[in-house]
Design an enzyme around this catalytic site. Structure first.
Site, PDB file in Angstrom:
ATOM      1  N   GLU A   1       2.539 -23.277  35.065  1.00  0.00           N
ATOM      2  CA  GLU A   1       3.689 -22.725  34.648  1.00  0.00           C
ATOM      3  C   GLU A   1       4.362 -23.454  33.979  1.00  0.00           C
ATOM      4  O   GLU A   1       5.092 -22.906  32.906  1.00  0.00           O
ATOM      5  CB  GLU A   1       4.331 -22.168  36.134  1.00  0.00           C
TER       6      GLU A   1
ATOM      7  N   GLU B   1       2.898 -23.773  30.659  1.00  0.00           N
ATOM      8  CA  GLU B   1       3.311 -22.663  29.922  1.00  0.00           C
ATOM      9  C   GLU B   1       4.537 -22.444  29.416  1.00  0.00           C
ATOM     10  O   GLU B   1       4.882 -22.169  28.141  1.00  0.00           O
ATOM     11  CB  GLU B   1       3.121 -21.498  30.909  1.00  0.00           C
TER      12      GLU B   1
ATOM     13  N   CYS C   1       5.475 -15.723  41.285  1.00  0.00           N
ATOM     14  CA  CYS C   1       4.817 -16.067  42.345  1.00  0.00           C
ATOM     15  C   CYS C   1       5.162 -15.168  43.649  1.00  0.00           C
ATOM     16  O   CYS C   1       4.539 -15.107  44.290  1.00  0.00           O
ATOM     17  CB  CYS C   1       5.033 -17.556  42.729  1.00  0.00           C
TER      18      CYS C   1
ATOM     19  N   SER D   1       5.841 -15.395  33.560  1.00  0.00           N
ATOM     20  CA  SER D   1       4.983 -16.463  33.378  1.00  0.00           C
ATOM     21  C   SER D   1       3.417 -15.812  33.810  1.00  0.00           C
ATOM     22  O   SER D   1       3.198 -14.978  34.745  1.00  0.00           O
ATOM     23  CB  SER D   1       4.815 -17.615  34.554  1.00  0.00           C
TER      24      SER D   1
ATOM     25  N   LYS E   1       2.121  -9.558  49.459  1.00  0.00           N
ATOM     26  CA  LYS E   1       0.865 -10.243  49.263  1.00  0.00           C
ATOM     27  C   LYS E   1      -0.488  -9.559  49.581  1.00  0.00           C
ATOM     28  O   LYS E   1      -1.330  -9.661  48.828  1.00  0.00           O
ATOM     29  CB  LYS E   1       0.914 -11.472  50.024  1.00  0.00           C
TER      30      LYS E   1
ATOM     31  N   GLU F   1      -0.781  -7.645  46.454  1.00  0.00           N
ATOM     32  CA  GLU F   1      -1.104  -8.398  45.359  1.00  0.00           C
ATOM     33  C   GLU F   1      -2.533  -8.969  45.227  1.00  0.00           C
ATOM     34  O   GLU F   1      -3.282  -8.517  44.331  1.00  0.00           O
ATOM     35  CB  GLU F   1      -0.484  -9.549  45.591  1.00  0.00           C
TER      36      GLU F   1
ATOM     37  N   GLU G   1      -6.276  -6.616  38.906  1.00  0.00           N
ATOM     38  CA  GLU G   1      -6.484  -7.712  37.945  1.00  0.00           C
ATOM     39  C   GLU G   1      -6.984  -8.887  38.582  1.00  0.00           C
ATOM     40  O   GLU G   1      -7.207  -9.892  37.966  1.00  0.00           O
ATOM     41  CB  GLU G   1      -5.003  -8.092  37.391  1.00  0.00           C
TER      42      GLU G   1
ATOM     43  N   CYS H   1      10.732 -16.991  50.176  1.00  0.00           N
ATOM     44  CA  CYS H   1       9.500 -16.501  51.238  1.00  0.00           C
ATOM     45  C   CYS H   1       9.799 -16.740  52.615  1.00  0.00           C
ATOM     46  O   CYS H   1       9.495 -15.994  53.503  1.00  0.00           O
ATOM     47  CB  CYS H   1       8.430 -17.649  50.843  1.00  0.00           C
TER      48      CYS H   1
END
Lengths: 639, 401
Positions: A308, A311, A335, A355, A394, A397, A402, A566
């Site tokens: 990241e 990037e 994230c 990102s 999550k 996710e 993807e 988190c």
């Protein structure tokens, strides 16, 4: 009270905030009151509930929650105020004049018992088959008030179908007591606005837009509603049975990665107070349960920083040197899957700013089924990859289409801290008594930078530790004492920081030498970063960016969907309060400080993986294939 | 459009008044003058709760804010009331002039009429009336030449929720939200519509104010009783020869009212609508007044042929449907009371359980969040008490006593 996006904050439930005087020693700064015939002096504007708590007088509550605005709907906290015909809800009554309060008269006790009886009469389900057995506020109240029978009956048949359409959140309205904490969480705390009450009277229930299933509405899966539900009406979709099955299947190679936040909180499920880190005890427990290998998600958190961060450098270089107008800045972290989905629904035009780096969980998943599979000589199709996360999103996710870049589902199961604790208990293990074990190779241990991802501001702090050293060639410690970047810590909703690069730049590190020739173009630059936690705060920043305000000038912004980051995730132990989240964060920062390696780029395993596997470096072809992803525009009202 | 119901015109509300007179008189009065007359008149809110109007207006007037609002509560939803309909249709001038007086007194620039959804049919004629007022400078800027006195009225329609007659739920609804009562304090006088000081009054209260301004508080308080001054409009329905709207002085005995309306063989009178109390013959000498049988105007008469359990069931079904559903005692409590009535109906009850429900009713009266839940057990408790012979006589229930 309508805000810019037309989302409404339920003002009926807004507390009557009487501004408390800064100096309570002035005349009128305090009010003399009597509680149960004892005199007290409290600051003007204190609620009766606050005054009682302050003075250790217990008042039962249910709809009240420290994180949420006041509703005053359950009526459990009623007290007598002399001179008033009716009982008053202590949570919603600000003291502005001398009053006499009685908290435990026959009338009050009878009313409270009646209210509990009424709730129980409509609460369908048996305690022993409930996910919240022994951690249910209604159950606790029934015990507190000595409920030994159902005075007004008890509903025997299920009234509602369970909605388990979502990967993350299950709604069981049979257990709902209509405290509206979830509504206030969703509308006020998170400003997502999926849940609201519909119908009237006996027909009242919590529902979604057009009464659709949770999977079909704009739920971001943050699970904050679960954390605040007093009963089992909301819980995560439990996949622990599937994992047991995989463990028991000897043909399967079952590996697990553990994120830092569950490790800082799982002790709470075993009777420890908040703030006890169980990292290495957990490793032992997981091995004893039967996992074949235990990895540290922090390793891929370190990898995220490199990918990241690279990037970001590429984006800055393109924008500043190549004058590429297509480059989207500021860059947003990606994230937090709750945040990602929030952006996809509410600000899809800003998807280019996200990102492309996957979250640490998903990076690990892709590496396990490629790099690791090769290394240990296991067919990737036989690997079952599990992640212990503080997070309900999550689960969503890892099921995104993807996320199959390894050729398989990169991560098979996302487990919440709560599910993990349940499995450990089921295996007969008392976690705090476990000996300590290190993580398994080939990934080994990780840096403190990856660890602090768990708290709001942590990703940014980890990134800056690396960026500063990459660009200036100096040690982070030279600028920030002990490499602790304090302005990025703490629970302020939005944090902002400027880091001047100065005129002395260092050589470009080997790792990214192929991407930028030198750092001269950053001489004298000021790196502007911001941090937001909770989507309500994220929204503030996004609205500011839309207006072209201060945050549109930022280079890099960290967003976390959950309040506190988190450590306050929707999969964490219940209850959650600001105090508990603070202690969990402290545990994480303390562990970071105890580590030798505290910067992602110093992690030897990271260096190794770029030599052995991702040998074209960060943001290269292979890393893009495995470690980066793309996003999806979603609807503003429905999924 | 005229009302087809019977009407009696009393000496206070329906006394002589010419459109606009009270507003024109304001140029010679300070807001303190108006408040003084109101105070002397001892006028209390006509919606049913009976809060002193002068106090409410004084608190709103004294609140520090650039923005204040005045709301006329025309969400006439209490079962059995239809007197506001008569006032709005046939005496609009009393209501709107009263609102202008209120705005002048509290310092509001904007007023709302929250009109019951079912009264949509009168919307256009009311709008026309307001337009005429604007043309005559009885609304708008510098009303009647009083510099700086700007005020206008907007009519908004409700959507049929009974709870929106409760002032804070009304304000929520007016703001476009779900109709749910707010926590009090704060009261609307300090934080009301859009969080600004707001006065909410019943249609009839505004109509009374006009006469107080014209004839004085002294004159007004001579009518009625010491604690309930002036007169009251009663909406009379049920078993009588002449149902309709009656203006009578406060303090009128129930028996006198029954005489006037031609009620024969009366067994029960429900005073104050579904949320009121039900009296039996032995109580017909009680008076209609805030200090005795308080009412927002609804009077329902039941003769000997009526089944009181059936009457009660009807009321309880109403509350089960109309509770806004936010607070526990009201949402579930009313359901339990209705279940109790059904048990009585089918003879499947025990006295022990009925007594439990009575206790629950008392809890609802003191622990519910707003007036709806606090008053919904009234009919349950009063009918079971005042008609116990009829309801329980010879019926011990299947399970004995």
């Amino acid at each position: 009270m309508e805000n810019k996006n037309g989302l409404r904050a339920p003002v009926s439930q807004k507390p009557h905030v009487v501004p408390k005087p800064e100096d309570t020693s002035t005349i009128g700064g305090t009010v003399s009151i009597e509680i149960n015939d004892v005199k007290y002096s409290v600051p003007l504007g204190t609620t009766i509930l606050e005054a009682c708590r302050e003075n250790h007088i217990h008042i039962p509550t249910l709809c009240h929650h420290d994180d949420l605005c006041i509703a005053g709907v359950c009526r459990l906290c009623v007290v007598e105020v002399t001179g008033m015909r009716t009982l008053q809800a202590s949570c919603a009554y600000p003291i502005t004049a001398p009053i006499k309060i009685k908290t435990s008269t026959p009338m009050v006790r009878k009313a409270r018992r009646h209210i509990i009886d009424l709730m129980l009469s409509e609460h369908h389900g048996e305690c022993y088959s409930c996910v919240r057995n022994n951690n249910c506020e209604l159950q606790a109240l029934a015990k507190e008030y000595g409920v030994d029978c159902y005075n007004f009956g008890h509903v025997k048949e299920s009234q509602y179908e369970i909605d388990d359409s979502s990967y993350s959140v299950v709604r069981d309205m049979d257990k709902c007591v209509l405290c509206k904490r979830c509504v206030r969480t969703c509308i006020d705390l998170q400003e997502v606005g999926v849940l609201e009450a519909i119908n009237r009277g006996g027909e009242t229930m919590i529902s979604t837009f057009m009464d659709k299933q949770l999977a079909d509405v704009i739920c971001i899966n943050c699970g904050q509603c679960i954390n605040r539900c007093p009963t089992g009406a909301l819980h995560e979709k439990d996949t622990s049975d599937d994992i047991w099955k995989a463990i028991d299947d000897h043909a399967k190679h079952v590996v697990i990665q553990t994120a830092p936040s569950p490790r800082a909180a799982i002790g709470e499920e075993f009777g420890l107070g908040a703030g006890h880190s169980m990292t290495y005890e957990l490793n032992t427990a997981l091995k004893r349960i039967g996992f074949d290998a235990v990895f540290d998600t922090n390793f891929t958190a370190d990898l995220t920083i490199i990918e990241e961060g690279t990037e970001l450098i590429i984006r800055l270089y393109k924008a500043l040197i190549e004058k590429d107008k297509e480059v989207a800045l500021p860059q947003f972290t990606s994230c937090s899957p709750g945040w990602v989905k929030y952006l996809e629904h509410f600000y899809p035009e800003y998807i280019p700013n996200l990102s492309s780096a996957k979250s640490p969980q998903q990076m690990f998943g892709a590496l396990i089924k490629t790099f690791y599979a090769d290394k240990v000589g296991v067919d990737a199709k036989d690997i079952v990859s599990v992640a212990v996360m503080p997070c309900s999103a999550k689960k969503f996710e890892c099921n995104r289409p993807e996320m199959e870049d390894s050729g398989f589902k990169d991560v098979d199961y996302g487990l919440t801290t709560r599910e993990m604790a349940k499995m450990i208990k089921e295996a007969g293990i008392h976690l705090p008594e476990m000996p300590k074990t290190h993580f398994d190779s080939p990934f080994g241990d990780a840096s403190g930078a990856g660890l602090i991802f768990g708290a709001t501001g942590g990703v940014m702090e980890a990134a800056i530790r690396t960026v500063v050293e990459f660009v200036t060639g100096n040690k982070t410690e030279d600028i920030f004492e002990k490499a602790n970047i304090l302005p990025l810590r703490g629970f302020e909703g939005i944090k902002y920081m400027e880091i001047p690069i100065g005129n002395n730049v260092g050589p470009v590190p080997d790792l990214i030498k192929h991407l930028v020739p030198d750092w001269n173009w950053l001489k004298g630059a000021v790196l502007k970063v911001a941090v937001a936690h909770g989507t309500a705060n994220a929204k503030k920043i996004m609205e500011d960016i839309k207006r072209g305000g201060k945050f549109s000038e930022c280079h890099f912004i960290e967003f976390m969907a959950c309040p506190g980051g988190c450590i306050g995730g929707g999969g964490q132990p219940i209850p959650t309060t600001p105090e508990i989240r603070k202690k969990r964060a402290e545990a994480i920062y303390a562990e970071d400080e105890s580590l030798e390696i505290r910067k992602s780029h110093d992690n030897p395993s990271i260096k190794k993986i770029y030599q052995e596997f991702l040998n074209e470096g960060p943001c290269s072809h292979l890393s893009h294939k495995l470690l980066h992803t793309h996003y999806k525009k979603r609807g503003r009202y429905i999924a | 459009m005229k009302n087809k119901t019977n009407q009696s015109n009393g000496k206070v509300l329906f006394s002589q008044y010419n459109r606009g007179d009270a507003i024109k008189k304001l140029s010679g009065l300070s807001r303190e003058d108006v408040l003084y007359e109101l105070k002397v008149s001892k006028l209390k809110g006509r919606g049913g709760a009976g809060f002193p109007t002068s106090t409410k207006w004084m608190l709103t007037a004294a609140a520090v804010s650039q923005e204040k609002y005045l709301i006329c509560n025309a969400d006439e939803g209490e079962p059995g009331t239809f007197k506001d309909r008569v006032l709005l249709l046939e005496h609009s001038e009393l209501v709107f002039d009263g609102m202008v007086v209120g705005a002048y007194t509290i310092g509001a620039k904007k007023g709302f009429v929250y009109l019951r959804g079912e009264y949509e049919y009168m919307l256009s004629s009311l709008e026309d009336f307001l337009e005429t007022m604007r043309n005559d400078n009885l609304l708008g800027e510098s009303i009647c030449g009083i510099k700086g006195f700007d005020f206008d009225i907007e009519i908004r329609l409700g959507s049929g929720a009974y709870v929106c007659g409760e002032e804070t739920a009304l304000i929520e609804s007016l703001e476009g939200h779900r109709g749910e009562a707010r926590n009090r304090p704060p009261f609307p006088v300090s934080k009301g519509y859009k969080g600004k000081p707001t006065t909410v009054n019943n249609v009839e209260t505004f109509a009374s104010v006009v006469h107080i301004v014209m004839k004085g508080g002294e004159w007004f308080q001579k009518h009625g009783t010491d604690k309930s001054t002036g007169s009251k409009l009663f909406s009379v329905s049920g078993d009588c020869e002449r149902p309709g709207v009656y203006e009578l002085p406060w303090g009128t005995k129930i028996s006198e009212l029954l005489e006037i309306i031609g009620a024969k063989n009366t067994k029960a009178v429900q005073v104050g609508g579904a949320s009121g109390i039900c009296v039996n013959k032995s109580q017909f000498e009680r008076t209609l007044a805030y200090e005795d049988c308080s009412t927002g105007g609804s009077i329902m008469v039941f003769n000997e042929t009526r089944n009181m359990l059936h009457v009660l069931k009807n009321f309880m079904e109403f509350f089960v449907e109309e509770s806004c559903g936010q607070c526990t005692p009201c949402r579930i409590g009313n359901t339990k009371l209705l279940e109790g009535v059904e048990m009585l109906e089918s003879d499947e009850y025990t006295f022990a359980y009925i007594n439990k429900l009575k206790e629950l009713g008392k809890t609802m009266q003191i622990a519910s969040k707003c007036g709806l839940g606090q008053s919904s057990p009234n009919s349950f408790l009063s009918i079971l008490e005042n008609f116990k012979d009829e309801i329980f006589n010879g019926r011990g229930g299947k399970y004995g006593k």
